[in-house]
Design an enzyme around this catalytic site. Structure first.
Site, PDB file in Angstrom:
ATOM      1  CG  ASP A  55       6.062  58.804  84.153  1.00 15.79           C
ATOM      2  OD1 ASP A  55       6.298  59.478  85.172  1.00 15.79           O
ATOM      3  OD2 ASP A  55       4.975  58.854  83.546  1.00 15.79           O
ATOM      4  CD  GLU A 103       1.176  58.517  86.930  1.00 16.57           C
ATOM      5  OE1 GLU A 103       0.981  58.620  85.702  1.00 16.57           O
ATOM      6  OE2 GLU A 103       2.013  59.215  87.557  1.00 16.57           O
ATOM      7  CD  GLU A 122       3.921  63.900  80.018  1.00 15.13           C
ATOM      8  OE1 GLU A 122       3.961  62.658  80.028  1.00 15.13           O
ATOM      9  OE2 GLU A 122       3.582  64.584  81.002  1.00 15.13           O
TER      10      GLU A 122
END
Length: 693
Positions: free
Chosen positions: A381, A409, A309
């Site tokens: 993820d 998240e 990323e």
């Protein structure tokens, strides 16, 4: 913490109402004989002073010698340093315990009733003290104790994704950072209370900053806002700030770690390369690690996100991850520390699920002894539900750590009630079959130094720490399960409820039930409950992404077409199933034997494909989305039934969060079922879809 303007969480220590039980506690613990020759001893004495005063309703006596005028007392210390302890326990057994282990024992000494907390190290004494206080705070008897505890995982770390000097926490939903980096090395009481919370559940390490150690400039930033970032914590100007926090955590037996940028030799140093095979780079890391240990002798090590990323890494120099990690690992050879190297690496591949295994498994055995490869629980993820990463069980020659996400998240962030304890319990129970039947995933990272579990933290400056009072169960549950993954998840949850809300049977049963049922409800309304992933908004136009529904953003993950839905990871697709050992691979490869909860993760199936219960795929997706919303409404009603039984502040806060969760769950449901209908063209058998305008 009792006088602080933030919540005490599970360290409330209320007075025990049962008079007989309170008298028993007082007889054994009103007098305390505890050492005071180390920072950990000071923490123990302070905790006992606060905890026992709350539980007993009066201040305890703390002694520097055995109180012979008392009918009983509590003694905390090592057998080699305290005669009372040596006389009361098997000293050889205590010495043989893991460094973090401890022994609690009820016995008599010179006619007095004695409760012993002993351990081979001061850190073990800290954990043992918190265990004793936990028993007392939940009203358990202590007059016949014989407890021996050792952690099943050597490394039990919190990864605090703090963004230094910006005052924020990436994926943090409990307010801004509790660490005021611009004021350090000046300390706040809250730092000590955070350390108490972590130590009370057995955490032994904390990474202070975000794995993304550099961030792009934000529109509207004032001059100087981004002048310093996480990467700069390695600079000699800022290391004293780290050392100040390390002193706080050390007091509770917790070691301090830093996330570092792979290009630090260039960004912090003055080199023009970070090539791991360059001698100057190796020398720079060696010197920098030595500099850190000069300031922090018990420093834990580095956490690295590389080639992921946008973060730099060894790929920039055509080097492997083992080559990249090992140059840092060698720098730790003289010290009791190590490098945690994240396996969260992916690129523009047709199937992201296969990548971590494809990259790291061929390098098994190539990583330095001082390197631990840190692997997320699943291959994507931190999704609401996904299969177990295939790296667990397939890298036997490499130190591994499992990375879990405590913060929510993808499960409603600081708003939705969603306990991750059932999620982790399902993960820990998975049998990899790596060495045949009976090879649980926990064996891949248990028992050995350098292996264990890391959790992405969820605390912030909010008064309740987490954004939602009920989200505290995730930090508590993580610590308890990191210590022992075989613990019963429901029992851990009930324990947290009793410590947090008291012993009212109705409150304990109701809140425990809410938390135990919350995860499956979230999975249903956020995914449809058949294994779909990445259904959320991922843009930058809102303060926090990954919260709102947006399945159309991720067609490559949902696999939705007019003819069906799901991603084909079978042997006729990306062949991700082949990374599992048999019979797991065989079970996942066949849609008839693949568990429904992961069916569309592994298979692209026609909308009208029938499941075992006779329903079609699309009908099951509709039903689960609606059922998830109804379940959240039921959980809200359960919470509302507790009005008057829980203090007004916490009751009202959670009730209002539940109202928002119901609204948001309905948005998720409506967005997903319309998405499924738009592709399938199949109406709901119960007339709910298409939605009425």
């Amino acid at each position: 913490m009792l006088d602080a303007d933030y919540d005490e969480c599970w360290l409330r220590y209320p007075r025990v109402d049962d008079a007989d039980r309170r008298e028993s506690y007082a007889r054994r613990c009103l007098h305390v004989y505890a050492g005071e020759t180390s920072p950990q001893h000071g923490a123990i004495r302070d905790e006992l002073r606060e905890g026992l005063e709350g539980i007993l309703g009066r201040e305890p006596h703390l002694w520097q010698h055995p109180p012979r005028s008392a009918d009983g007392f509590l003694v905390v210390g090592q057998p080699d340093l305290m005669e009372v302890v040596a006389d009361s326990v098997d000293a050889g057994m205590v010495r043989s315990l893991d460094d973090d282990g401890y022994h609690l024992r009820s016995t008599t000494w010179e006619g007095a009733e004695v409760t012993v907390v002993t351990a081979p190290t001061d850190r073990g004494l800290v954990y043992g003290t918190f265990h004793l206080l936990r028993l007392m705070a939940t009203g358990e008897p202590i007059d016949d104790l014989d407890v021996v505890e050792e952690p099943r995982n050597a490394e039990r770390l919190i990864n605090q994704w703090d963004e230094p000097f910006r005052g924020t926490v990436e994926r943090g939903y409990g307010g801004e950072s509790i660490f005021k980096w611009e004021h350090l090395p000046d300390l706040r009481e809250r730092y000590f209370d955070y350390a108490r919370l972590l130590a009370s559940v057995g955490i032994n390490g904390v990474v202070l900053n975000d794995v993304n150690t550099t961030r792009p400039e934000r529109p509207g930033d004032l001059a100087g806002t981004g002048e310093f970032e996480g990467v700069d914590l390695l600079d000699e100007q800022h290391l004293p700030k780290v050392a100040a926090l390390a002193a706080v955590f050390r007091r509770y037996g917790i070691r301090t770690y830093l996330s570092v940028n792979y290009a630090s030799p260039m960004l912090v140093g003055d080199l023009d390369t970070a090539d791991p095979l360059d001698d100057a780079v190796a020398a720079w890391w060696k010197d920098k690690v030595a500099e850190v240990y000069d300031l922090i002798p018990d420093f834990g090590g580095f956490l690295v996100k590389a080639d992921s990323e946008g973060q730099p890494g060894p790929y920039d120099y055509d080097r492997s991850h083992a080559e990249g990690a090992n140059v840092l690992g060698r720098a730790f050879e003289p010290y009791d520390g190590r490098v945690f190297w994240r396996a969260f690496v992916y690129s523009d591949h047709d199937d992201r699920a296969v990548q971590a295994h494809a990259i790291f498994e061929p390098q098994d055995g190539d990583f330095h002894e001082k390197v631990t490869v840190q692997v997320k629980n699943g291959p994507i993820d931190f999704q609401p539900r996904e299969p177990v990463s295939t790296l667990f069980g397939d890298m036997p020659e490499t130190h591994l750590a499992c990375e879990l996400q405590i913060t929510q998240e993808y499960t409603g962030q600081g708003v939705h009630v969603c306990s991750h304890v059932p999620l982790w319990e399902e993960f820990f129970a998975f049998d990899t079959h790596a060495d045949g039947e009976g090879t649980p995933v926990t064996e891949a990272f248990a028992g050995t130094e350098g292996e264990g579990i890391a959790g992405v933290g969820n605390v912030g400056e909010d008064g309740n720490w987490f954004g939602n009072y009920l989200s505290g169960v995730n930090l508590y549950g993580f610590g308890r399960l990191a210590w022992d993954p075989t613990l019963d998840g429901e029992s851990v949850t009930e324990e947290w409820v009793r410590l947090t809300f008291g012993d009212d049977p109705e409150v304990v049963e109701t809140v425990t039930d809410i938390l135990q049922d919350s995860w499956e409800a979230t999975v249903d309304y956020e995914t449809g409950g058949l294994g779909l992933i990445h259904m959320m908004y991922n843009g930058e136009a809102r303060l926090e992404n990954h919260y709102d529904p947006a399945p159309a953003e991720w067609p490559g993950y949902t696999g939705a077409t007019e003819d069906g839905i799901g991603y084909d990871r079978s042997s006729s697709g990306s062949d991700y199933v082949d990374q599992f050992a048999d019979p797991v691979a065989e079970r996942y490869d066949d849609p008839e034997t693949c568990p429904d909860k992961l069916l569309l993760f592994f298979h692209h199936l026609p909308w009208d494909h029938e499941l075992d219960d006779g329903r079609t795929v699309v009908q099951t997706l509709y039903d689960n989305c609606f059922a998830g919303v109804e379940e959240v409404k039921r959980l809200r009603e359960q919470w509302r039934s507790l009005e008057g039984s829980i203090d007004e502040q916490r009751y009202r806060h959670v009730a209002e969060r539940f109202d928002e969760q119901v609204e948001q769950a309905e948005r998720w449901r409506d967005t997903l079922v319309e998405y499924f209908h738009d592709y399938s063209g199949v109406a709901d058998e119960r007339g709910r879809v298409p939605l009425a305008n």
